[in-house]
Scaffold this active site. Structure first.
Site, short mmCIF file in Angstrom:
data_model
loop_
_atom_site.label_atom_id
_atom_site.label_comp_id
_atom_site.label_asym_id
_atom_site.label_seq_id
_atom_site.Cartn_x
_atom_site.Cartn_y
_atom_site.Cartn_z
N ILE A 19 8.73 1.35 -9.65
CA ILE A 19 10.12 1.09 -8.98
C ILE A 19 10.30 -0.59 -9.10
O ILE A 19 11.42 -0.97 -9.20
CB ILE A 19 10.19 1.58 -7.48
CG1 ILE A 19 10.08 3.35 -7.48
CG2 ILE A 19 11.50 1.07 -6.99
CD1 ILE A 19 10.04 3.80 -6.34
N SER A 149 9.49 5.34 2.48
CA SER A 149 8.99 6.55 1.79
C SER A 149 9.67 7.71 2.66
O SER A 149 9.87 7.77 3.79
CB SER A 149 7.67 6.76 1.59
OG SER A 149 7.49 8.14 1.14
N TYR A 162 -0.32 6.40 5.70
CA TYR A 162 0.60 5.95 4.80
C TYR A 162 2.14 6.22 5.78
O TYR A 162 2.92 5.30 5.51
CB TYR A 162 0.57 6.77 3.19
CG TYR A 162 1.66 6.29 2.30
CD1 TYR A 162 1.69 5.23 1.77
CD2 TYR A 162 2.89 7.28 2.18
CE1 TYR A 162 2.55 4.69 0.69
CE2 TYR A 162 3.90 6.98 1.46
CZ TYR A 162 3.71 5.95 0.67
OH TYR A 162 4.81 5.58 -0.34
N LYS A 166 4.69 3.24 6.76
CA LYS A 166 6.01 3.21 6.39
C LYS A 166 6.94 3.35 7.55
O LYS A 166 7.99 2.68 7.42
CB LYS A 166 6.26 4.26 5.20
CG LYS A 166 5.38 3.85 3.99
CD LYS A 166 5.85 2.86 3.28
CE LYS A 166 5.43 2.53 1.85
NZ LYS A 166 5.99 1.24 1.16
N1 LIG Z 1 7.09 6.37 -6.78
C1 LIG Z 1 7.42 7.11 -5.81
O1 LIG Z 1 7.61 8.50 -5.94
C2 LIG Z 1 7.74 6.80 -4.24
C3 LIG Z 1 8.27 7.68 -3.33
C4 LIG Z 1 8.48 7.04 -2.18
C5 LIG Z 1 8.13 5.65 -1.66
N2 LIG Z 1 7.81 4.86 -2.70
C6 LIG Z 1 7.44 3.60 -2.47
O2 LIG Z 1 8.37 2.59 -3.47
C7 LIG Z 1 7.54 1.28 -3.55
C8 LIG Z 1 7.17 1.34 -5.20
O3 LIG Z 1 6.36 2.56 -5.63
P1 LIG Z 1 5.81 2.77 -6.98
O4 LIG Z 1 5.40 4.24 -7.14
O5 LIG Z 1 6.75 2.14 -7.85
O6 LIG Z 1 4.34 1.90 -6.77
P2 LIG Z 1 3.25 1.72 -7.82
O7 LIG Z 1 3.66 2.27 -9.15
O8 LIG Z 1 2.18 2.17 -7.13
O9 LIG Z 1 2.90 0.20 -7.81
C9 LIG Z 1 2.56 -0.48 -6.77
C10 LIG Z 1 2.71 -2.07 -6.85
O10 LIG Z 1 1.87 -2.78 -5.58
C11 LIG Z 1 1.04 -3.58 -6.06
N3 LIG Z 1 -0.16 -3.69 -5.06
C12 LIG Z 1 -1.04 -2.57 -5.36
N4 LIG Z 1 -1.94 -2.72 -4.34
C13 LIG Z 1 -1.68 -4.22 -3.81
C14 LIG Z 1 -2.35 -4.93 -2.64
N5 LIG Z 1 -3.35 -4.79 -2.05
N6 LIG Z 1 -1.34 -5.96 -2.55
C15 LIG Z 1 -0.33 -6.47 -3.10
N7 LIG Z 1 0.29 -5.59 -4.06
C16 LIG Z 1 -0.41 -4.60 -4.31
C17 LIG Z 1 0.47 -3.13 -7.69
O11 LIG Z 1 0.28 -4.07 -8.46
P3 LIG Z 1 -0.96 -4.21 -9.60
O12 LIG Z 1 -0.31 -3.30 -10.63
O13 LIG Z 1 -1.00 -5.62 -10.00
O14 LIG Z 1 -2.18 -3.60 -9.03
C18 LIG Z 1 1.89 -2.56 -8.21
O15 LIG Z 1 2.76 -3.49 -8.48
C19 LIG Z 1 6.29 1.56 -2.78
O16 LIG Z 1 6.40 0.87 -1.65
C20 LIG Z 1 6.12 3.02 -2.46
O17 LIG Z 1 5.51 3.37 -1.26
C21 LIG Z 1 7.52 5.32 -4.18
#
Ligand SMILES: NC(=O)c1ccc[n+]([C@@H]2O[C@H](COP(=O)([O-])OP(=O)(O)OC[C@H]3O[C@@H](n4cnc5c(N)ncnc54)[C@H](OP(=O)(O)O)[C@@H]3O)[C@@H](O)[C@H]2O)c1
Length: 253
Positions: A19, A149, A162, A166
């Site tokens: 995202i 989330s 988590y 959130k």
């Molecule tokens: N995908 C879903 O279905 C979903 C659903 C509900 C909510 N969300 C929320 O939407 C947001 C994006 O989700 P996503 O699924 O796209 O995320 P993701 O693919 O898991 O990517 C997470 C990002 O956070 C970075 N990160 C990981 N650990 C970290 C740390 N300790 N300090 C700083 N940065 C860190 C990662 O960097 P590196 O790659 O460099 O490690 C990556 O760029 C999140 O806040 C998630 O909770 C997602």
């Protein structure tokens, strides 16, 4: 509709993939200067920054660790040093806690597993928001979106810690709206439902995906770009007076 994002200075944390990457692309498409952060994925971040214009000075990749108390100020400070200000913060980075072993009860989860999930995803985000607000308030304009989330609202198996972190973000923006509203700084939460990122699609069993889509009124998962559109609108000039809200992007679920 005029979004008024041309030449705005934007920080998107955690933009190496999923995202966050689509949010960064969407701001760049509106003419904004975009700083993106990575944690372990430096190569992915540098590649994205190059796509968004790092060679022309309109994009920047910075390392950022939610757990590093000095890192919040360091990232915001570097953006201000390079570009003179910070107009928009999208707190998208997430520390994903280790998956709980099957059959492990809530009360048996060790503190070393859940404390980082709560402190990094809540206190870490708050610290970055403080640094951003300090910049935005000086200029009497700012937009903040925190990625929450669906688990913060509806819960889910194994999502207690988590989800707690959130849900804290909802409480944060509800009160922050009072503190910063008269200074032109609007703060909101965007709550994605299960979103079709590459990572979700690669780990989610087909059976679960079918169940999820059957339970979704629109009959499909959101794309990362659809979540990004909501974020960009809330962070734009076109959002004149929405603050302290939570917007869900989940196909009506
Ligand atoms: N995908 C879903 O279905 C979903 C659903 C509900 C909510 N969300 C929320 O939407 C947001 C994006 O989700 P996503 O699924 O796209 O995320 P993701 O693919 O898991 O990517 C997470 C990002 O956070 C970075 N990160 C990981 N650990 C970290 C740390 N300790 N300090 C700083 N940065 C860190 C990662 O960097 P590196 O790659 O460099 O490690 C990556 O760029 C999140 O806040 C998630 O909770 C997602």
């Amino acid at each position: 509709m005029e979004l008024g994002l041309d030449d705005r200075v934007v920080l998107v944390t955690g933009a190496t993939r999923g995202i966050g990457r689509e949010i960064a692309r969407a701001f760049a498409a509106e003419g904004a200067r975009v700083a993106i952060t990575y944690h372990s994925g430096e190569e992915d971040a540098v590649k994205l920054a190059s796509e968004l214009g790092s060679a022309d000075g309109t994009a920047l990749a910075l390392r950022y660790d939610l757990a590093d108390p000095a890192g919040h100020e360091a990232v915001v400070g570097e953006i201000v040093r390079r570009w003179g200000r910070l107009d928009v913060l999208v707190a998208n980075a997430v520390h994903r806690p280790p998956r709980r072993p099957a059959g492990q009860a809530f009360e048996d989860v060790p503190a070393e597993h859940w404390v980082p999930a709560v402190t990094e995803n809540l206190a870490g985000v708050i610290a970055t928001v403080q640094c951003a607000v300090a910049q935005m308030r000086r200029r009497k304009w700012g937009r903040i979106v925190l990625l929450s989330s669906h688990n913060a609202l509806g819960g889910g198996p194994g999502q207690e810690f988590y989800g707690a972190a959130k849900a804290g973000l909802h409480g944060l923006v509800a009160s922050l709206a009072w503190d910063t509203g008269r200074d032109g700084v609007l703060a909101n939460v965007v709550c994605p439902g299960l979103t079709a990122t590459e990572q979700v699609l690669s780990v989610l069993p087909a059976r679960i995906r079918d169940q999820e889509t059957a339970l979704t009124p629109t009959g499909r998962l959101s794309s990362p770009a659809e979540v990004a559109n909501a974020v960009v609108f809330l962070c734009s000039e076109a959002n004149g007076n929405i603050s302290g809200e939570a917007v869900t992007v989940s196909g009506g679920r």
